[in-house]
Design a protein around this motif. Sequence first.
Motif, PDB file in Angstrom:
ATOM      1  N   PRO A  15      90.848   6.652  22.080  1.00 27.17           N
ATOM      2  CA  PRO A  15      92.019   6.456  21.224  1.00 27.17           C
ATOM      3  C   PRO A  15      92.297   7.721  20.415  1.00 27.17           C
ATOM      4  O   PRO A  15      91.377   8.517  20.166  1.00 27.17           O
ATOM      5  CB  PRO A  15      91.604   5.323  20.288  1.00 27.17           C
ATOM      6  N   PRO A  16      93.541   7.908  19.986  1.00 28.20           N
ATOM      7  CA  PRO A  16      93.847   9.074  19.153  1.00 28.20           C
ATOM      8  C   PRO A  16      92.998   9.067  17.887  1.00 28.20           C
ATOM      9  O   PRO A  16      92.743   8.002  17.309  1.00 28.20           O
ATOM     10  CB  PRO A  16      95.329   8.904  18.826  1.00 28.20           C
ATOM     11  N   PRO A  17      92.559  10.237  17.447  1.00 27.60           N
ATOM     12  CA  PRO A  17      91.675  10.314  16.288  1.00 27.60           C
ATOM     13  C   PRO A  17      92.405  10.197  14.955  1.00 27.60           C
ATOM     14  O   PRO A  17      93.624  10.287  14.885  1.00 27.60           O
ATOM     15  CB  PRO A  17      91.044  11.701  16.428  1.00 27.60           C
ATOM     16  N   ILE A  18      91.602  10.003  13.924  1.00 27.57           N
ATOM     17  CA  ILE A  18      92.072   9.971  12.541  1.00 27.57           C
ATOM     18  C   ILE A  18      91.583  11.257  11.884  1.00 27.57           C
ATOM     19  O   ILE A  18      90.420  11.634  12.038  1.00 27.57           O
ATOM     20  CB  ILE A  18      91.522   8.731  11.812  1.00 27.57           C
ATOM     21  N   ASP A  19      92.463  11.933  11.158  1.00 23.74           N
ATOM     22  CA  ASP A  19      92.125  13.212  10.540  1.00 23.74           C
ATOM     23  C   ASP A  19      91.272  12.988   9.279  1.00 23.74           C
ATOM     24  O   ASP A  19      91.218  11.902   8.725  1.00 23.74           O
ATOM     25  CB  ASP A  19      93.393  13.983  10.190  1.00 23.74           C
ATOM     26  N   SER A  20      90.642  14.063   8.854  1.00 20.86           N
ATOM     27  CA  SER A  20      89.766  14.005   7.679  1.00 20.86           C
ATOM     28  C   SER A  20      90.578  14.048   6.380  1.00 20.86           C
ATOM     29  O   SER A  20      91.799  14.160   6.398  1.00 20.86           O
ATOM     30  CB  SER A  20      88.768  15.161   7.715  1.00 20.86           C
ATOM     31  N   VAL A  21      89.893  14.013   5.277  1.00 20.72           N
ATOM     32  CA  VAL A  21      90.514  13.946   3.954  1.00 20.72           C
ATOM     33  C   VAL A  21      91.100  15.286   3.530  1.00 20.72           C
ATOM     34  O   VAL A  21      90.724  16.336   4.048  1.00 20.72           O
ATOM     35  CB  VAL A  21      89.494  13.497   2.881  1.00 20.72           C
ATOM     36  N   VAL A  22      92.003  15.215   2.572  1.00 18.09           N
ATOM     37  CA  VAL A  22      92.464  16.394   1.840  1.00 18.09           C
ATOM     38  C   VAL A  22      91.710  16.343   0.524  1.00 18.09           C
ATOM     39  O   VAL A  22      91.835  15.392  -0.241  1.00 18.09           O
ATOM     40  CB  VAL A  22      93.994  16.350   1.609  1.00 18.09           C
ATOM     41  N   ALA A  23      90.911  17.354   0.263  1.00 18.51           N
ATOM     42  CA  ALA A  23      90.006  17.328  -0.891  1.00 18.51           C
ATOM     43  C   ALA A  23      90.700  17.538  -2.222  1.00 18.51           C
ATOM     44  O   ALA A  23      90.139  17.219  -3.271  1.00 18.51           O
ATOM     45  CB  ALA A  23      88.913  18.376  -0.713  1.00 18.51           C
ATOM     46  N   GLN A  24      91.896  18.067  -2.223  1.00 16.11           N
ATOM     47  CA  GLN A  24      92.621  18.323  -3.468  1.00 16.11           C
ATOM     48  C   GLN A  24      93.281  17.044  -3.961  1.00 16.11           C
ATOM     49  O   GLN A  24      94.264  16.584  -3.379  1.00 16.11           O
ATOM     50  CB  GLN A  24      93.676  19.412  -3.237  1.00 16.11           C
ATOM     51  N   LEU A  25      92.737  16.452  -4.996  1.00 11.89           N
ATOM     52  CA  LEU A  25      93.316  15.234  -5.563  1.00 11.89           C
ATOM     53  C   LEU A  25      94.531  15.580  -6.412  1.00 11.89           C
ATOM     54  O   LEU A  25      94.680  16.701  -6.879  1.00 11.89           O
ATOM     55  CB  LEU A  25      92.283  14.511  -6.430  1.00 11.89           C
ATOM     56  N   ASP A  26      95.383  14.607  -6.616  1.00 11.58           N
ATOM     57  CA  ASP A  26      96.544  14.737  -7.495  1.00 11.58           C
ATOM     58  C   ASP A  26      97.548  15.787  -7.035  1.00 11.58           C
ATOM     59  O   ASP A  26      98.232  16.393  -7.864  1.00 11.58           O
ATOM     60  CB  ASP A  26      96.109  15.031  -8.945  1.00 11.58           C
ATOM     61  N   ASP A  27      97.640  16.025  -5.750  1.00 17.06           N
ATOM     62  CA  ASP A  27      98.655  16.933  -5.211  1.00 17.06           C
ATOM     63  C   ASP A  27      99.343  16.230  -4.058  1.00 17.06           C
ATOM     64  O   ASP A  27      99.010  16.425  -2.886  1.00 17.06           O
ATOM     65  CB  ASP A  27      98.020  18.251  -4.764  1.00 17.06           C
ATOM     66  N   ASP A  28     100.305  15.374  -4.394  1.00 13.59           N
ATOM     67  CA  ASP A  28     101.002  14.567  -3.398  1.00 13.59           C
ATOM     68  C   ASP A  28     101.740  15.437  -2.388  1.00 13.59           C
ATOM     69  O   ASP A  28     101.807  15.097  -1.210  1.00 13.59           O
ATOM     70  CB  ASP A  28     101.971  13.610  -4.086  1.00 13.59           C
ATOM     71  N   GLY A  29     102.273  16.566  -2.843  1.00  8.73           N
ATOM     72  CA  GLY A  29     102.982  17.466  -1.935  1.00  8.73           C
ATOM     73  C   GLY A  29     102.065  18.031  -0.866  1.00  8.73           C
ATOM     74  O   GLY A  29     102.420  18.069   0.322  1.00  8.73           O
TER      75      GLY A  29
END
Length: 111
Positions: A15-29
Motif C-alpha cells: 500500500p502507499p506509505p505514510i510520510d513522517s512528521v514535521v518536527a516544527q510545531l506551531d507552523d501551519d504553513g
Amino acid sequence: MPALIVRAARAAGLPPPIDSVVAQLDDDGLLTAEAEHSWGLGFVGMSEIHPAELQAIHRVFTPTPDQLDWARRVLLAFEAAGHAALRMPDETSSMPRSQPGPRTCCATTSG
C-alpha cells in the motif's frame, strides 16, 4: 529520497506509505507545504506529533468531492479502455500518471 519510498512500495505491491512528521510545531504553513509535497509524491498521509496538526494534515490528504468525482471517472474510463492509455476531456492519462485516481478512491472507500 521520499519518492524512492513511494516507488519501492509500488514496486513491491505494498500500500502507499505514510510520510513522517514535521518536527516544527506551531507552523501551519510549513506543515501544509510539507503535506502537499508528500501528497504530490504519492504518500497517503502523514504522522503527527500533536493533535493540533491534524486539521492541516486532513485538509491536504482528504479529497474534495470534485477530486473523488474525477478519480471515479478516470477509473471507469480506464476500465472501459481495457487498461490502455486514454483521453479524458482536456487531458491525456495513462495509469502511471493517473495514480491519484485509484489512490483517492481507495483511500476514501476502504475502512
